[in-house]
Write an enzyme that holds these catalytic residues in place. Sequence first.
Site, mmCIF file in Angstrom:
data_model
loop_
_atom_site.group_PDB
_atom_site.id
_atom_site.type_symbol
_atom_site.label_atom_id
_atom_site.label_comp_id
_atom_site.label_asym_id
_atom_site.label_seq_id
_atom_site.Cartn_x
_atom_site.Cartn_y
_atom_site.Cartn_z
ATOM 1 N N GLU A 91 7.038 -13.921 -1.956
ATOM 2 C CA GLU A 91 6.114 -12.803 -1.832
ATOM 3 C C GLU A 91 5.900 -12.176 -3.211
ATOM 4 O OE1 GLU A 91 4.537 -11.426 0.775
ATOM 5 O OE2 GLU A 91 5.514 -12.222 2.578
ATOM 6 N N THR B 220 2.021 -9.177 -0.788
ATOM 7 C CA THR B 220 2.681 -8.291 0.175
ATOM 8 C C THR B 220 1.740 -7.303 0.840
ATOM 9 O OG1 THR B 220 3.218 -6.675 -1.553
ATOM 10 C CG2 THR B 220 4.836 -8.420 -1.124
#
Length: 258
Positions: A104, A43
């Site tokens: 993610e 991320t």
Amino acid sequence: MKKLVAALLLLTLAGCSTGLRIDRSHPSANHDNRIQFVVLHYTNASLDRSLALLTHGEVSSHYLIGDGPAKVYQLVDESRRAWHAGDSQWDGRTWLNSSSIGIEIVNPGFTDTPTGRVWYPYSEAQVQSLIALLKDIVQRNGINPRYIIGHSDIAPARKLDPGPLFPWKRLADAGLGVWPDARAVAQQQARFTASLPSILWYQQQLARFGYAIEQTGELDVTTRQVLETFQMRFRPQRFDGVPDAQTAAMLQVLNSKR
């Protein structure tokens, strides 16, 4: 009363005459799952910031794995398309948002310092959560383990995630990806050390593995970027984009298993 019943009967008959009737008695055997790929990301942000960006920003992902604890969040239903891949290509398929599940992982990515770039590792808890999640996704959707890929694989000119510290071999050992056999690589490396293949050969082998790369025969910027991406995944100790014997050996071994 009779007039009311007659009017209702007419309305019912009118509805039946205009209603759509679908015959589902001849299902085709020629189909497969829409979901073909799993794309892994970091991320480059904290958990709170990641949640905000992925739920209210311009990007999204099906899953997010937190950090300390490595809680798994589902942000988009698997039947829906999430906006995580962007302009992408793998194994001849383009715009992978439509055919992939995005995962993610909360991780800072890297920091550039006066002494060089510093990459951040993934925690053991995150790796364990990811492996459990991938096993579930792959089993339910019948995904080929070769199609568990990184964001950098599908967009090598734009992206670096999940980075050189991502545990690709750990995933492969769990049946969730591919990894070249070390003994076979050593054997092939001895052969390629004596005589390196042409740049065109590297481009052909990279394309066969799945990367989008033109067959120019020249060591151009794109070829170096794709080589760096491949090396970052399979030889994270050195990913300089140089077409050397070890890189050739890994390509040879991996493609021989296809």
